[in-house]
Design an enzyme around this catalytic site. Structure first.
Site, mmCIF file in Angstrom:
data_model
loop_
_atom_site.group_PDB
_atom_site.id
_atom_site.type_symbol
_atom_site.label_atom_id
_atom_site.label_comp_id
_atom_site.label_asym_id
_atom_site.label_seq_id
_atom_site.Cartn_x
_atom_site.Cartn_y
_atom_site.Cartn_z
ATOM 1 C CG PHE A 155 -0.231 0.323 2.531
ATOM 2 C CD1 PHE A 155 0.026 1.623 2.922
ATOM 3 C CD2 PHE A 155 0.154 -0.700 3.386
ATOM 4 C CE1 PHE A 155 0.662 1.904 4.119
ATOM 5 C CE2 PHE A 155 0.794 -0.442 4.585
ATOM 6 C CZ PHE A 155 1.052 0.870 4.951
ATOM 7 C CE LYS A 179 -2.948 -8.543 -3.625
ATOM 8 N NZ LYS A 179 -3.446 -7.575 -2.558
ATOM 9 C CD GLU A 182 -5.984 -5.786 0.523
ATOM 10 O OE1 GLU A 182 -5.917 -6.365 1.615
ATOM 11 O OE2 GLU A 182 -5.107 -5.901 -0.357
ATOM 12 C CB SER A 232 5.123 -6.961 6.721
ATOM 13 O OG SER A 232 4.313 -8.114 6.534
ATOM 14 C CB CYS A 287 10.479 -0.374 2.631
ATOM 15 S SG CYS A 287 11.018 0.086 0.977
ATOM 16 C CD GLU A 387 8.759 -2.675 8.454
ATOM 17 O OE1 GLU A 387 9.133 -2.045 7.459
ATOM 18 O OE2 GLU A 387 8.257 -3.813 8.410
#
Length: 502
Positions: A155, A179, A182, A232, A287, A387
């Protein structure tokens, strides 16, 4: 929380057009700055994923046979279209992710760099040639596409991360099933439409929205040759193990705990600016964000004061209003990050700036958390071990360079790191000794240019291939070595016309 009266339906993109799919499941898409539901995204079932893969498999046969000249022309047209429409793509990112518009435009621009790199695919796919390795025997190497490849993106960069993979995979002759997250799916559909406008054949890029059902089907589908994932660490490990168990080539980029080491000789104003920029840009949802600042004494007090002064000038609010930092992507994520702030304070860290107690330029229902600064954090606190993926900067104090290096190397993550110093010898030693994949010297976010490859070490990467650059080209192709002997010359006839590529 208020809800929009008529959320837009967000559908899949299959065989060059929107596709509603057969599943009745859907997920809410929010505007993080208002808390409103602005869209309902279709969540694919297995049948929809299978349909997308089947279309991609058919398209891959013809696209893999297309000449490099044909593929390159599509890449160049797509580059121009993406550049012309980057404002539109950025607006979609801000509306669903929340990052400020300037940051969203920067994301698209970094994705453009990979497109530009992929435009050089004729050179990137050149093989080697050795003449007369034995009498009248030549040996040469070639690289060929894999077929259908899957990309599962996160995301936090709904345009840039897909663009790390799509241009290279497509330029190499593959068909891609994307993909996207969402949580913010619309940017991927805008990108897909631009690919189609650029002349990409139907089915070469499929976009399937979904959750674990779609991910698992892509990981097990027998016609999917490879999977590229960013997310992640626990999910990256799952993707890698599941994909490889099903015989797929996998590159899974996981989480990070990026350290910024500040030595006593560093320019502290430069270091403070860098810590704020890299710690709170995109609300820390990067990240490559700096989440752990390692101050080598005796500079910690002065450095923390300088950072706090700069944080006080930041304005958090709606990303469309010219603010410095936007909201977090969902209420659940905001609450999780706020919980880490509370846990750090309760564990004994000094809460220098509390992002929970600030004024925000946006609707009260927005998913707000301002820049947060914690000092005197220790390695056993959850704000350091986990994290967080939010606007929380933790300062750890150490007595020496060796202690700082040991701290960084002991961390299970190895994505990115930075050192701030005016000592060239110290910087050179650090870049040699640190066990991290991407390193910045007086640069807080060491994201490589597109012609180098992106990826970390340790629990930040599963698989041995990094994103884009030469490693990306190799990941999306398979090598062949041909040994040939031709005993008789041949004659091709006469043609005085100027040769042209097609």
């Amino acid at each position: 929380m208020t809800t929009s009266s008529s959320p837009a339906r967000i559908t899949h993109w299959i065989d060059g057009k929107p596709f509603g799919g057969s599943s009745e499941r859907a997920g809410d898409v929010f505007d993080p700055a208002t808390g409103q539901v602005t869209g309902r995204v279709d969540l694919a079932d297995v049948a929809t994923v299978d349909l997308a893969v089947a279309g991609a498999a058919t398209a891959a046969e013809a696209w893999g046979e297309a000449s490099l000249a044909v593929r390159t022309r599509v890449l160049f047209r797509f580059r121009e279209l993406l550049d012309a429409h980057k404002g539109e793509v950025a607006a979609a990112i801000t509306a669903e992710h929340g990052k400020v518009l300037s940051d969203a435009e920067g994301e698209v621009t970094r994705g453009l760099e990979v497109v530009e790199f992929a435009c050089g695919i004729p050179h990137l796919l050149k093989g080697g040639y050795s003449e007369n390795v034995s009498t009248k025997v030549d040996v040469y190497s070639i690289r060929q596409p894999l077929g259908v490849v899957a990309v599962i993106s996160p995301f936090n960069f709904p345009a840039m991360v897909p663009l790390w993979f799509l241009p290279v995979a497509i330029a190499c002759g593959n068909a891609v099933v994307l993909k996207p997250s969402e949580k913010d799916p619309s940017a991927s559909l805008l990108v897909a439409r631009l690919w189609a406008e650029a002349g990409l054949p139907e089915g070469v890029l499929q976009v399937v929205h979904g959750d674990k059902v779609a991910v698992d089907r892509l990981l097990e589908h027998p016609d999917v040759a490879s999977v590229s994932f960013v997310g992640s660490t626990p999910i990256a490990r799952y993707v890698y193990e599941t994909g490889t168990r099903n015989g797929k080539r996998v590159q899974a980029l996981g989480g990070a705990k990026n350290h910024m080491v500040v030595l006593p000789d560093a320019d502290l104003d430069l270091a403070a600016d860098a810590a704020v920029n890299a710690g709170f840009g995109s609300a820390g949802e990067r990240c490559m964000a700096i989440s752990a600042l390692v101050a080598v004494e005796p500079v910690a007090d002065e450095l923390v004061a300088k950072i706090a002064e700069r944080v006080a000038t930041l304005r958090t609010g709606d990303g469309r209003r010219g603010c410095d930092m936007g909201p977090l992507v969902t209420k659940q994520h905001r609450d999780k990050v706020a919980g880490y702030v509370a846990a750090g304070s309760e564990a004994g860290a000094d809460l220098v700036v509390d992002g929970r107690e600030q004024e925000f330029d946006g609707a009260a229902e927005g998913f707000w958390l301002g820049p947060t600064l914690l000092d005197r954090v220790t390695p056993d606190m959850s704000v350091y071990t986990d994290e967080i993926f939010g606007p929380v900067l933790s300062v750890l104090r150490v007595a020496s360079y060796d202690e700082a290096l040991e701290l960084v190397n002991a961390n299970p993550y190895g994505n990115g790191t930075a050192i701030f110093t005016n000592d060239g010898g110290a910087a050179r030693r650090f870049q040699h000794e640190v066990q991290v994949g991407m390193i910045g010297v007086n640069v807080p976010i060491p994201v490589p240019m597109a012609y180098y490859s992106f990826g970390g070490w340790k629990s930040s990467l599963f698989g041995d291939s990094h994103a884009h650059g030469a490693e990306g080209v190799h990941f999306f192709t398979r090598g062949k070595v041909v040994t040939s002997r031709w005993l008789d010359p041949s004659h091709g006839g006469l043609n005085l016309g100027f040769p042209q590529n097609a």
